[in-house]
Scaffold this motif. Sequence first.
Motif, mmCIF file in Angstrom:
data_model
loop_
_atom_site.group_PDB
_atom_site.id
_atom_site.type_symbol
_atom_site.label_atom_id
_atom_site.label_comp_id
_atom_site.label_asym_id
_atom_site.label_seq_id
_atom_site.Cartn_x
_atom_site.Cartn_y
_atom_site.Cartn_z
ATOM 1 N N ILE A 142 -1.451 34.888 29.479
ATOM 2 C CA ILE A 142 -0.988 35.761 28.387
ATOM 3 C C ILE A 142 -0.381 37.010 29.004
ATOM 4 C CG2 ILE A 142 -2.645 34.948 26.654
ATOM 5 C CD1 ILE A 142 -3.989 37.664 26.810
ATOM 6 N N ALA A 143 0.686 37.461 28.378
ATOM 7 C CA ALA A 143 1.424 38.633 28.845
ATOM 8 C C ALA A 143 1.722 38.511 30.342
ATOM 9 C CB ALA A 143 0.651 39.924 28.535
ATOM 10 N N GLY A 144 1.982 37.293 30.789
ATOM 11 C CA GLY A 144 2.343 37.067 32.178
ATOM 12 C C GLY A 144 1.175 37.042 33.141
ATOM 13 N N VAL A 145 -0.033 37.171 32.642
ATOM 14 C CA VAL A 145 -1.216 37.241 33.497
ATOM 15 C C VAL A 145 -2.032 35.960 33.335
ATOM 16 C CG1 VAL A 145 -3.338 38.524 33.981
ATOM 17 C CG2 VAL A 145 -1.286 39.746 33.203
ATOM 18 N N PRO A 146 -2.438 35.323 34.444
ATOM 19 C CA PRO A 146 -3.297 34.147 34.308
ATOM 20 C C PRO A 146 -4.691 34.543 33.813
ATOM 21 C CG PRO A 146 -2.846 34.609 36.645
ATOM 22 C CD PRO A 146 -2.117 35.631 35.858
ATOM 23 N N VAL A 147 -5.184 33.816 32.806
ATOM 24 C CA VAL A 147 -6.522 34.098 32.254
ATOM 25 C C VAL A 147 -7.303 32.793 32.166
ATOM 26 C CG1 VAL A 147 -5.857 36.133 30.928
ATOM 27 C CG2 VAL A 147 -5.655 33.874 29.874
ATOM 28 N N ASP A 148 -8.616 32.909 32.295
ATOM 29 C CA ASP A 148 -9.473 31.728 32.313
ATOM 30 C C ASP A 148 -10.076 31.477 30.948
ATOM 31 O OD1 ASP A 148 -9.572 30.412 34.855
ATOM 32 O OD2 ASP A 148 -10.188 32.365 35.650
ATOM 33 N N LEU A 149 -9.647 30.376 30.315
ATOM 34 C CA LEU A 149 -10.186 30.025 29.003
ATOM 35 C C LEU A 149 -11.594 29.452 29.118
ATOM 36 C CD1 LEU A 149 -6.986 28.416 27.482
ATOM 37 C CD2 LEU A 149 -7.892 30.709 27.096
ATOM 38 N N GLY A 150 -11.973 29.061 30.311
ATOM 39 C CA GLY A 150 -13.319 28.525 30.528
ATOM 40 C C GLY A 150 -14.051 29.382 31.542
ATOM 41 N N ALA A 151 -14.787 28.717 32.455
ATOM 42 C CA ALA A 151 -15.582 29.438 33.450
ATOM 43 C C ALA A 151 -14.686 30.392 34.235
ATOM 44 C CB ALA A 151 -16.255 28.444 34.387
ATOM 45 N N THR A 152 -15.205 31.587 34.499
ATOM 46 C CA THR A 152 -14.386 32.666 35.049
ATOM 47 C C THR A 152 -14.967 33.308 36.294
ATOM 48 O OG1 THR A 152 -13.723 33.218 32.800
ATOM 49 C CG2 THR A 152 -13.323 34.899 34.476
ATOM 50 N N PHE A 153 -16.267 33.597 36.252
ATOM 51 C CA PHE A 153 -16.839 34.548 37.200
ATOM 52 C C PHE A 153 -17.491 33.883 38.404
ATOM 53 C CE2 PHE A 153 -17.453 36.481 32.897
ATOM 54 C CZ PHE A 153 -16.447 37.418 33.004
ATOM 55 N N VAL A 154 -17.509 34.633 39.510
ATOM 56 C CA VAL A 154 -18.368 34.283 40.639
ATOM 57 C C VAL A 154 -19.097 35.554 41.077
ATOM 58 C CG1 VAL A 154 -16.981 32.330 41.471
ATOM 59 C CG2 VAL A 154 -16.463 34.647 42.279
ATOM 60 N N GLY A 155 -20.232 35.366 41.727
ATOM 61 C CA GLY A 155 -20.999 36.543 42.134
ATOM 62 C C GLY A 155 -21.873 36.243 43.330
ATOM 63 N N PRO A 156 -22.542 37.277 43.852
ATOM 64 C CA PRO A 156 -23.362 37.129 45.054
ATOM 65 C C PRO A 156 -24.440 36.057 44.906
ATOM 66 C CG PRO A 156 -23.675 39.298 44.004
ATOM 67 C CD PRO A 156 -22.520 38.645 43.342
ATOM 68 N N THR A 157 -24.755 35.398 45.968
ATOM 69 C CA THR A 157 -25.711 34.275 46.120
ATOM 70 C C THR A 157 -25.143 32.957 45.588
ATOM 71 O OG1 THR A 157 -27.051 34.309 44.086
ATOM 72 C CG2 THR A 157 -27.666 35.897 45.821
ATOM 73 N N GLN A 158 -23.953 33.003 44.996
ATOM 74 C CA GLN A 158 -23.307 31.737 44.581
ATOM 75 C C GLN A 158 -22.577 31.181 45.803
ATOM 76 O OE1 GLN A 158 -21.014 32.604 41.041
ATOM 77 N NE2 GLN A 158 -22.862 32.783 39.782
ATOM 78 N N ASP A 159 -23.378 30.827 46.808
ATOM 79 C CA ASP A 159 -22.811 30.558 48.124
ATOM 80 C C ASP A 159 -21.945 29.314 48.173
ATOM 81 O OD1 ASP A 159 -24.184 32.793 48.922
ATOM 82 O OD2 ASP A 159 -25.934 31.665 49.589
ATOM 83 N N ALA A 160 -22.268 28.326 47.353
ATOM 84 C CA ALA A 160 -21.505 27.072 47.419
ATOM 85 C C ALA A 160 -20.081 27.289 46.925
ATOM 86 C CB ALA A 160 -22.207 25.991 46.598
ATOM 87 N N VAL A 161 -19.945 27.947 45.787
ATOM 88 C CA VAL A 161 -18.593 28.155 45.264
ATOM 89 C C VAL A 161 -17.855 29.209 46.095
ATOM 90 C CG1 VAL A 161 -19.135 29.885 43.478
ATOM 91 C CG2 VAL A 161 -17.202 28.331 43.151
ATOM 92 N N LEU A 162 -18.565 30.201 46.622
ATOM 93 C CA LEU A 162 -17.918 31.228 47.438
ATOM 94 C C LEU A 162 -17.389 30.637 48.745
ATOM 95 C CD1 LEU A 162 -20.300 34.265 46.787
ATOM 96 C CD2 LEU A 162 -17.982 33.920 45.884
ATOM 97 N N LYS A 163 -18.162 29.716 49.306
ATOM 98 C CA LYS A 163 -17.714 29.020 50.516
ATOM 99 C C LYS A 163 -16.454 28.213 50.224
ATOM 100 C CE LYS A 163 -19.556 25.746 53.980
ATOM 101 N NZ LYS A 163 -19.202 24.393 53.485
ATOM 102 N N LEU A 164 -16.455 27.536 49.095
ATOM 103 C CA LEU A 164 -15.299 26.737 48.690
ATOM 104 C C LEU A 164 -14.071 27.627 48.501
ATOM 105 C CD1 LEU A 164 -14.289 23.925 47.714
ATOM 106 C CD2 LEU A 164 -15.105 24.552 45.429
#
Lengths: 450, 450
Positions: free
Chosen positions: B51-73
């Motif tokens: 929207i307005a030229g900016v990519p936005v996530d209609l579904g899952a969006t966030f990552v945070g500390p200790t989420q090591d598997a997705v952060l590694k990916l």
Amino acid sequence: MTTPDISADVVVVGAGFAGLSAARELTQRGHDTIVLEGRNRVGGRTWTATIAGVPVDLGATFVGPTQDAVLKLVAELGIKTMPMHAEGTSLIRWRGRVRKYHGTFPQLSPVELIDLGRVRWQLNRLQRRVRLRDPWTSPNAATLDTMTLQDWLWSIRATESTHDLMAMMSLVTWGCEPAAVSMLHAARYIKAAGGLDRLLNVKGGAQQDRTLEGTQQIALQMAEELGDRVIVNAPVRAVNWDDSGVTVTADHMTVRARLVIMAIAPAHRAAIDFQPALPSGCSELMQRWPQGSLGKFFVAYETPFWRRDGLSGASLADEGPVFSTFDYGPNVGGPGIMLGFTKSRSFDPLSPQQRQEQVLASLGCVFGPEAWHPIDYIDQTWATESFAPGGPTAAVPPGSWTRYGPWLRKPIGPIHWAGTETADEWTGFLDGAVRSGRRAAAEIAAKLSG
Amino acid sequence: MTTPDISADVVVVGAGFAGLSAARELTQRGHDTIVLEGRNRVGGRTWTATIAGVPVDLGATFVGPTQDAVLKLVAELGIKTMPMHAEGTSLIRWRGRVRKYHGTFPQLSPVELIDLGRVRWQLNRLQRRVRLRDPWTSPNAATLDTMTLQDWLWSIRATESTHDLMAMMSLVTWGCEPAAVSMLHAARYIKAAGGLDRLLNVKGGAQQDRTLEGTQQIALQMAEELGDRVIVNAPVRAVNWDDSGVTVTADHMTVRARLVIMAIAPAHRAAIDFQPALPSGCSELMQRWPQGSLGKFFVAYETPFWRRDGLSGASLADEGPVFSTFDYGPNVGGPGIMLGFTKSRSFDPLSPQQRQEQVLASLGCVFGPEAWHPIDYIDQTWATESFAPGGPTAAVPPGSWTRYGPWLRKPIGPIHWAGTETADEWTGFLDGAVRSGRRAAAEIAAKLSG
């Protein structure tokens, strides 16, 4: 999209009692109707097999007074019924002891009888205030639908024995523990059967009669009338719909029609890919209207030996895989046939051999060692079926009726809903299935003639 | 049976984060792997729009500390993340008034703060006693799994305001009311995230960062690596299995493989026809592990006007379709982008026009009339999707974990289970999805090399 293989006015998904009743009604009114069935047979949750030369019902079996829709159908089709054997003393295996009782509920002690009487009275009073058609608008709906049957029994301080007896009632009625069924659903279900006695009794109740040739015969005769309009081995995978009609895709076949009746259990709706997707209330309901789980067996003996001892063959048990039995025996002088129900969780994972051994061991504990020597045995684990695994009917958990009830049978465009779970009377029974099919057929007929 | 179109060592059903992670792992180990996806895109419950030229996530969006598997990916794929905007004062619309607050939880009054602190302390203490891998064996499992989060809040005499705040937390976390989620599930879920603060916080918590280009980018890059091993528009209808392998039937295609990973939400397992049917515990679980329901929207404004007033853009509300917002704005000087969550039941049935009007009206009540003049708008009603309708994750009701938990990821013959709901850490999050895919891949690799 490829050209449909068949075109019709109406396509019915599911050749159980609801679907066949709907198709029969529509066909009689002159509407071109096709029935698609995923199994290799018609009858849905009725299925007649044979042991010791006698037809036995592995699924729904009984009919009783006030079940006018199914009784009318039985009469129209010229199908014979016979009363269940109900003479004699019943047995209960409870806390390690086997005791005798008469009637529907055991009398464990005078004190217990008083408590059970009180709970039955409260239950009967409570169900009268529930509204059948739209239970979420009942004056007590919000409260009843946040509690399970178990919570309610605790709240009225039922004794432990009453708890145990209600647990057996819950298992045989919904295929679940009292902790799994919403109190609003329990109360509505009892009301839909015309009260607790009507629901549980043999004489004068839902278990009074059975068909002579097996209940599936009713479905087979309806299907015979419908002829090649009924197509088995056609599991429906997808329903594409818009205001102009539906295209129903089964394995190796598509049907184009103006309207569709989904005559399947609410939980099984989740197995169909609706395009466009259904409203969220619809989709949420499918994920929250689970089937209970109940197994069933028949054991044949040379003679109904229990009758000799003045026993009815009816029994209840608080342990073991078998928690309820009835005398299914068809006639004097023939083999004795015992019908019983089993708990899925412990029973279904066993091998066929282990299942038979456990049944005979349980029966031996209640009816004595003669029970160890059958001439034939058969069982059916409904929770391992492909279509709407579980049974006998939905075990609706707390919250589902008040949050999603309005979606249970609300038509979505050309999509109408049937199945015994959608019935206002005798929900969960053969009679409710027939009523639901006729109600959906009436909705459709009004649209087609409008 | 017809000849399969494709043969492989392993077939993965579902090209979400779990399925793609599993396929990537297996392919790297040299196992020939095919992924079948029913949608016309990969990513599952992640989906990036603009929207307005900016990519936005209609579904899952966030990552945070200790989420090591997705952060590694994310690191392996060279994907950039950025912190969420968290400076400033947050707002809560509560009982008709808009108030300011700082941090994760609003301070409604000193007394309320004490009660909320007590409840958070009790919740954190309670989750420590829950076992992640087999929660049904936790010392307090039986009790916690007969109650809902709402029952628990009542049992500890939480104040009404604490109830209201926990209701918003429940909605955004599981997409359901506190009355719909098992307390055992709630406690286990909080534990799997590393505690309540980790679960709910932006800074230092699960909402700390997001990807710059949109989260679906991660899935797209994994799919690109896998190339033509990933097949979209291939909704799987049936899985035929025995000890020698599986034949997976999708629309217009069959795949033969030695093993299969079902990387789909537990509720969506019910949409697949398994032949032979699965054990009853498996089938019962599918009917009792429903998805929550949550809608999501983005509104773009010329500028992030709320920042000018020292506001963080974060808000909570106890009425209206919008109950939570965040500032999604990507950079200083660019458009202001507000992300928010909606209640499905009232929001999803509205027309697109009505939905936008209601969102803007809700935002206007909280952020003032400037919110009524967006430059762009988009929303997504996940409960009207075809595949596992609902979201963000399962809202597990009472009784399911203790009765069916052992079946959640128990392999059945050649069938293995993945999906974020089956993860032991960060269940329900992207990180859990990746972990579950890797765990299933490890199970499979052990079998293939064994």
